[in-house]
Design a protein around this motif. Structure first.
Motif, PDB file in Angstrom:
ATOM      1  N   LEU A  10      -4.921  14.678  18.277  1.00  0.00           N
ATOM      2  CA  LEU A  10      -4.617  13.698  17.232  1.00  0.00           C
ATOM      3  C   LEU A  10      -5.744  13.647  16.201  1.00  0.00           C
ATOM      4  CD1 LEU A  10      -2.745  11.568  16.043  1.00  0.00           C
ATOM      5  CD2 LEU A  10      -3.746   9.894  17.637  1.00  0.00           C
ATOM      6  N   ALA A  11      -6.991  13.705  16.657  1.00  0.00           N
ATOM      7  CA  ALA A  11      -8.129  13.719  15.732  1.00  0.00           C
ATOM      8  C   ALA A  11      -8.092  14.976  14.862  1.00  0.00           C
ATOM      9  CB  ALA A  11      -9.434  13.643  16.517  1.00  0.00           C
ATOM     10  N   ASP A  12      -7.786  16.114  15.464  1.00  0.00           N
ATOM     11  CA  ASP A  12      -7.690  17.365  14.701  1.00  0.00           C
ATOM     12  C   ASP A  12      -6.564  17.280  13.670  1.00  0.00           C
ATOM     13  OD1 ASP A  12      -9.743  18.357  16.294  1.00  0.00           O
ATOM     14  OD2 ASP A  12      -8.462  19.794  17.383  1.00  0.00           O
ATOM     15  N   LEU A  13      -5.421  16.721  14.060  1.00  0.00           N
ATOM     16  CA  LEU A  13      -4.291  16.576  13.139  1.00  0.00           C
ATOM     17  C   LEU A  13      -4.676  15.688  11.963  1.00  0.00           C
ATOM     18  CD1 LEU A  13      -1.348  16.869  12.250  1.00  0.00           C
ATOM     19  CD2 LEU A  13      -0.769  15.021  13.879  1.00  0.00           C
ATOM     20  N   ARG A  14      -5.333  14.576  12.250  1.00  0.00           N
ATOM     21  CA  ARG A  14      -5.761  13.678  11.164  1.00  0.00           C
ATOM     22  C   ARG A  14      -6.712  14.388  10.206  1.00  0.00           C
ATOM     23  NH1 ARG A  14      -5.960   8.536  15.092  1.00  0.00           N
ATOM     24  NH2 ARG A  14      -3.944   7.676  14.484  1.00  0.00           N
ATOM     25  N   ALA A  15      -7.612  15.204  10.735  1.00  0.00           N
ATOM     26  CA  ALA A  15      -8.563  15.937   9.893  1.00  0.00           C
ATOM     27  C   ALA A  15      -7.842  16.947   9.005  1.00  0.00           C
ATOM     28  CB  ALA A  15      -9.603  16.637  10.763  1.00  0.00           C
ATOM     29  N   VAL A  16      -6.888  17.682   9.550  1.00  0.00           N
ATOM     30  CA  VAL A  16      -6.141  18.661   8.766  1.00  0.00           C
ATOM     31  C   VAL A  16      -5.320  17.959   7.687  1.00  0.00           C
ATOM     32  CG1 VAL A  16      -4.271  20.368   8.850  1.00  0.00           C
ATOM     33  CG2 VAL A  16      -6.091  20.437  10.553  1.00  0.00           C
ATOM     34  N   MET A  17      -4.738  16.824   8.018  1.00  0.00           N
ATOM     35  CA  MET A  17      -3.969  16.087   7.006  1.00  0.00           C
ATOM     36  C   MET A  17      -4.882  15.600   5.882  1.00  0.00           C
ATOM     37  SD  MET A  17      -0.969  14.106   9.046  1.00  0.00           S
ATOM     38  CE  MET A  17      -0.300  13.466   7.514  1.00  0.00           C
TER      39      MET A  17
END
Length: 111
Positions: A21-28
């Motif tokens: 989830l943290a990685d997804l937020r960073a990519v977004m």
């Protein structure tokens, strides 16, 4: 680019969901999309699995499309998910490039 619908599906027994989830937020965020707009869905029951076509935790969908299609014959269920990387290795996390590609694809007009 208009904000696509981004869903993050997770199961509490998966140890990698928070990192995913943290990685997804960073990519977004790097894609100039609002990371707070992610629809986070906790999958708890077999009924949830069936309703969401859940192939394991974590699952990320952009405009209804999985960022990496599950392998043929892969079962749905309350389990940790395995992602295949471009180099042939496996990971409990999706490749950030797969997420970027899905986000870019969502921002393109239909042909």
């Amino acid at each position: 680019m208009p904000q696509p619908l981004v869903e993050f599906l997770w199961w509490k027994g998966c140890p990698s969901w928070e990192r995913a989830l943290a990685d997804l937020r960073a990519v977004m965020a790097e894609s100039d999309l609002d990371p707070e707009a992610i629809e986070v869905k906790r999958i708890e029951t077999d009924a949830d699995v069936q309703r969401e076509s859940f192939f394991g935790s974590p699952t990320i969908r952009v405009d209804g499309q999985d960022v990496q299609s599950p392998a043929e014959g892969e079962p749905m269920g309350l389990a940790c998910r395995v992602y295949r990387r471009p180099d042939g290795s496996v990971s409990p996390l999706p490749d950030p490039d797969d997420v970027r590609t899905a986000l870019r694809r969502a921002g393109q007009p239909a042909t």
